[in-house]
Design a protein around this motif. Structure first.
Motif, short mmCIF file in Angstrom:
data_model
loop_
_atom_site.label_atom_id
_atom_site.label_comp_id
_atom_site.label_asym_id
_atom_site.label_seq_id
_atom_site.Cartn_x
_atom_site.Cartn_y
_atom_site.Cartn_z
N PHE A 21 -18.16 36.17 85.38
CA PHE A 21 -17.20 35.81 86.42
C PHE A 21 -17.92 34.97 87.47
CE2 PHE A 21 -15.57 39.63 84.39
CZ PHE A 21 -14.33 39.15 83.98
N ASP A 118 -22.57 43.44 97.77
CA ASP A 118 -22.92 42.59 96.62
C ASP A 118 -21.65 41.90 96.11
OD1 ASP A 118 -24.59 41.34 94.85
OD2 ASP A 118 -25.21 43.14 93.80
N ASP A 119 -21.85 40.87 95.32
CA ASP A 119 -20.67 40.14 94.83
C ASP A 119 -19.95 40.90 93.73
OD1 ASP A 119 -22.73 39.64 92.98
OD2 ASP A 119 -22.02 37.64 92.49
N THR A 123 -22.65 47.37 85.91
CA THR A 123 -23.04 48.72 85.46
C THR A 123 -23.40 49.64 86.64
OG1 THR A 123 -25.39 48.19 85.30
CG2 THR A 123 -24.02 47.75 83.35
N GLY A 124 -23.65 49.06 87.81
CA GLY A 124 -24.03 49.87 88.98
C GLY A 124 -25.53 50.02 89.15
N THR A 126 -27.91 47.78 89.91
CA THR A 126 -28.43 47.09 91.09
C THR A 126 -28.07 47.86 92.36
OG1 THR A 126 -28.09 45.00 89.93
CG2 THR A 126 -28.49 44.86 92.30
P1 5GP Z 1 -25.18 45.71 87.64
O1 5GP Z 1 -26.56 46.02 88.14
O2 5GP Z 1 -24.10 46.44 88.40
O3 5GP Z 1 -25.06 45.89 86.15
O4 5GP Z 1 -24.96 44.16 87.84
C1 5GP Z 1 -24.61 43.69 89.07
C2 5GP Z 1 -25.45 42.52 89.46
O5 5GP Z 1 -25.41 41.51 88.46
C3 5GP Z 1 -24.91 41.95 90.73
O6 5GP Z 1 -25.98 41.70 91.62
C4 5GP Z 1 -24.20 40.68 90.32
O7 5GP Z 1 -24.53 39.64 91.19
C5 5GP Z 1 -24.67 40.39 88.90
N1 5GP Z 1 -23.55 40.21 87.95
C6 5GP Z 1 -23.29 40.91 86.82
N2 5GP Z 1 -22.23 40.44 86.17
C7 5GP Z 1 -21.78 39.40 86.91
C8 5GP Z 1 -20.66 38.49 86.76
O8 5GP Z 1 -19.85 38.51 85.81
N3 5GP Z 1 -20.52 37.57 87.76
C9 5GP Z 1 -21.37 37.50 88.82
N4 5GP Z 1 -21.15 36.56 89.76
N5 5GP Z 1 -22.42 38.32 88.96
C10 5GP Z 1 -22.62 39.27 88.03
#
Ligand code: 5GP
Length: 170
Positions: A21, A118-119, A123-124, A126
């Motif tokens: 996205f 965060d944007d 998965t949570g 980060t």
């Molecule tokens: P998580 O650690 O929750 O799996 O991933 C979140 C992090 O990855 C965020 O810092 C985010 O910026 C980035 N991220 C993961 N998927 C996307 C996406 O589809 N679009 C954008 N813009 N960032 C993403």
């Protein structure tokens, strides 16, 4: 205004089978970007915070203008080797492997309330890493605000016990 109209779906990025996205169309439109920050301020001001902390790179894009709007300080969270002064760091789990996040030792005082921004919540992993970092510094995470939550990944389930919300669920 429908924010969804300003998020571009990019198939097979960063790898085959993933839909990414892309928020850059939203950022490029001044009215939409302003509206997004205004909505974040309205929604996330309930998490009474002394400071906003956000991780590079896309977290900075929303975290800094929101801190300005709310009249509170901004703390950058960065990858190892980027911050100039003494740092504290944490490791956090990713879908495949792990990574580290760092913050200046004096960025957050003991007992300070911190809003994390965060944007995207995927998965949570980060967000969980940022929470660990703020708590290691002695701060209290009063809430976490995202532009987008990817509901099918249940990142919010991983953040149980910590207040969090988003402007858009996909
Ligand atoms: P998580 O650690 O929750 O799996 O991933 C979140 C992090 O990855 C965020 O810092 C985010 O910026 C980035 N991220 C993961 N998927 C996307 C996406 O589809 N679009 C954008 N813009 N960032 C993403």
């Amino acid at each position: 205004m429908n924010l969804r109209d300003h998020i571009r779906d990019v198939p097979n990025f960063p790898k085959e089978g993933i839909v990414y996205f892309d928020i850059t169309p939203l950022l490029a439109d001044p009215k939409v970007f302003q509206y997004t920050i205004d909505m974040m301020a309205e929604r996330f001001s309930e998490y009474k915070a002394d400071k906003i902390a956000a991780a590079e790179a896309r977290g900075f894009i929303f975290g800094a203008p929101l801190a300005y709007k709310l009249g509170i300080g901004f703390v950058p969270i960065r990858k190892p080797g980027k911050l100039p002064y003494d740092t504290i760091s944490v490791s956090y789990d990713l879908e495949y492997g792990s990574d580290s996040l760092c913050m200046h030792v004096d960025a957050i005082a003991k007992g300070e309330n911190v809003l994390l921004i965060d944007d995207v919540l995927a998965t949570g992993g980060t967000a969980e890493g940022m929470v660990k970092l703020v708590e290691k510094a002695g701060g209290i995470v009063s809430g976490i605000g995202f532009l987008i939550e990817l509901g099918f990944l249940d990142g919010a389930g991983r953040l149980k016990g910590i207040a969090n919300s988003h402007l858009l669920k996909l």
